[in-house]
Design a protein around this motif. Sequence first.
Motif, PDB file in Angstrom:
ATOM      1  N   TYR A  98     -15.576 106.397 130.529  1.00 21.63           N
ATOM      2  CA  TYR A  98     -14.778 105.692 129.533  1.00 21.63           C
ATOM      3  C   TYR A  98     -13.292 105.958 129.777  1.00 21.63           C
ATOM      4  O   TYR A  98     -12.905 107.051 130.168  1.00 21.63           O
ATOM      5  N   ALA A 100      -9.544 105.726 127.571  1.00 24.16           N
ATOM      6  CA  ALA A 100      -9.112 105.748 126.182  1.00 24.16           C
ATOM      7  C   ALA A 100      -7.599 105.854 126.123  1.00 24.16           C
ATOM      8  O   ALA A 100      -6.973 106.466 127.001  1.00 24.16           O
ATOM      9  N   TRP A 120     -10.720 102.761 122.757  1.00 19.22           N
ATOM     10  CA  TRP A 120     -11.680 103.116 123.807  1.00 19.22           C
ATOM     11  C   TRP A 120     -12.178 101.872 124.517  1.00 19.22           C
ATOM     12  O   TRP A 120     -12.392 100.826 123.900  1.00 19.22           O
TER      13      TRP A 120
END
Length: 130
Positions: A98, A100, A120
């Motif tokens: 991920y 962010a 995110w």
Amino acid sequence: QVQLVKSGGGLVHPGGSLRLSCRASGLSLDERAIGWFRQAPGKEREGLSCISSSDSSPYYTDYADSVKGRFTISRDNAKNTVYLQMNSLKPEDTAVYYCAADPSEMCMSSWFYVSNYDSWGQGTQVTVSS
């Protein structure tokens, strides 16, 4: 609407390389510190790296010990994109990755905490396997 679009995940052999991209719409990434995280099955989300905003020159970067020397974070402000170059991949790097965005411009000393980030991207699977 802020959207962080990630690309570049997939299957790679041990020792191989991948580059993940994180592109934003509705948000100017060059004003934010950006972090990369990953989450393996049954484990907590782990902070991997952080890069400061464009206002800090040269960019400040930091890495978790688990990826230091193998992963490199960078940004291309013209493309509103942040990258994570991953080299010498190991099976233990298998996870959902991920990106962010941090509301602040700098990578704080606590940059690896999930709670620091307010936007995110969707996760992308990286699998390292022979």
